[in-house]
Design a protein around this motif. Structure first.
Motif, PDB file in Angstrom:
ATOM      1  N   GLN A 110     -30.630  -0.171 -36.090  1.00 40.69           N
ATOM      2  CA  GLN A 110     -29.924   0.297 -37.277  1.00 40.69           C
ATOM      3  C   GLN A 110     -28.622   0.992 -36.893  1.00 40.69           C
ATOM      4  N   LEU A 145     -29.018  -1.693 -48.205  1.00 40.13           N
ATOM      5  CA  LEU A 145     -29.774  -2.414 -47.183  1.00 40.13           C
ATOM      6  C   LEU A 145     -30.881  -3.267 -47.775  1.00 40.13           C
ATOM      7  N   GLU A 253     -29.160  -5.577 -45.414  1.00 41.76           N
ATOM      8  CA  GLU A 253     -29.506  -5.354 -44.007  1.00 41.76           C
ATOM      9  C   GLU A 253     -29.413  -6.644 -43.207  1.00 41.76           C
TER      10      GLU A 253
END
Length: 324
Positions: A110, A145, A253
């Motif tokens: 991330q 995301l 994401e």
């Protein structure tokens, strides 16, 4: 006997050479920088590449000061990233790029994803810019995301007025689009537009032209759509979305992972890449259609099997009651 000395290009004053280099396009400037060490030094001038970037993508002028074309995103790097076409094949390493992060590796991966995306969008006709927009998209929130990825450069509620060159017999199929996505933190960029349309459709209700520009990266499709009138007198909407091989929308994401891989991946140049992008788009559409048809056949087969099992169960129950 007189001795003649040959005059080379580097014998010219440096300011004259620099002025000549500024008149070259990016490809020619890069080629000239490989000729001699002196030309390489002159061609490395950031202001020369900055002028090239602004001439190619006028939308960069609308960015906040210090956001683009500075030390974080050098002009030469931006041009090298955004001018050629990205190449991210759908192999075993690239195909899972759109998959959600999970497990212990999620926090580490991330941190490598872009925290912000800057989109520099330019519409051209015949090489002349018609419309330019810059869109800043925060990309670190949980809402972004987990939601389907979509960026609007021009929204339906506020259509762009006709600019110079629009509405004068311009066909929507003649419009060109550049959509450069920049990661300011990493200083990398990628152009996710095919430049020329890969398809032109009509809106089922309004009849407006839907001009589609797409690139296929890692088994997924980035598609920018320009919605305009039939005569291209006004542009009502410009948007970018991503979908996977099954036609499902890719999450924010998953899109960040695809973009990060494309920014770090190889590039391909040449005019033939526009036709190659259209060919890959058509192959993607055919593959998606084949997947849907195969899935539909499997569903029909499952329905038939379930119906047969149900019929056998009902007949067995009736026979058991009658023969009791």
């Amino acid at each position: 006997m007189a001795v003649t000395t040959a005059t080379t290009l580097e014998d010219l004053p440096a300011d004259v050479l620099a002025c000549a280099l500024r008149r070259l396009d990016g490809r020619s400037l890069a080629a000239a920088s490989c000729a001699t060490a002196g030309l390489r030094a002159l061609a490395a001038d950031p202001e020369t590449w900055r002028a090239l970037c602004l001439a190619r993508w006028p939308s960069l002028l609308q960015a906040r000061p210090g956001l683009l074309l500075d030390a974080a995103v050098p002009p030469r790097r931006l041009f090298a990233d955004a001018f050629p076409f990205p190449c991210l094949p759908a192999d075993d390493n690239a195909a899972p790029a759109a998959a959600p992060l999970a497990g212990a590796e999620a926090p580490e991966l991330q941190q490598q994803l872009p925290a912000e995306l800057v989109s520099a969008v330019d519409v051209y006709h015949g090489g002349a810019p018609l419309l330019s927009r810059v869109v800043e998209t925060p990309a670190s929130s949980s809402w972004f995301l987990t939601s389907p990825f979509r960026v609007d450069a021009v929204e339906c509620g506020s259509p762009a007025p006709a600019g110079p060159g629009l509405g004068r017999g311009v066909s929507p199929a003649e419009l060109e689009l550049s959509w450069v996505v920049v990661d300011p933190r990493a200083g990398r960029a990628v152009n996710v537009s095919s430049r020329r349309p890969v398809a032109v459709d009509r809106h089922w209700y309004t009849g407006e032209a839907l001009v589609r520009y797409a690139v296929v990266l890692g088994g997924c499709k980035f598609e920018a759509t320009v919605t305009c009138s039939e005569e291209a007198s006004s542009i009502r909407e410009i948007s970018l979305a991503a979908e996977d091989a099954d036609g499902a929308a890719v999450s924010g994401e998953g899109t960040l992972r695809l973009l990060a891989a494309a920014m770090a991946g190889p590039r391909k140049g040449g005019e033939e890449q526009e036709e190659a992008a259209k060919r890959r788009y058509e192959e993607f559409v055919r593959s998606k259609r084949g997947r849907k048809e195969s899935k539909a056949r499997k569903e029909v087969l499952v329905d038939l099997c379930c119906s047969a099992v149900s019929a056998v169960a009902v007949l067995s129950f009736i026979a058991a009651v009658v023969l009791r």
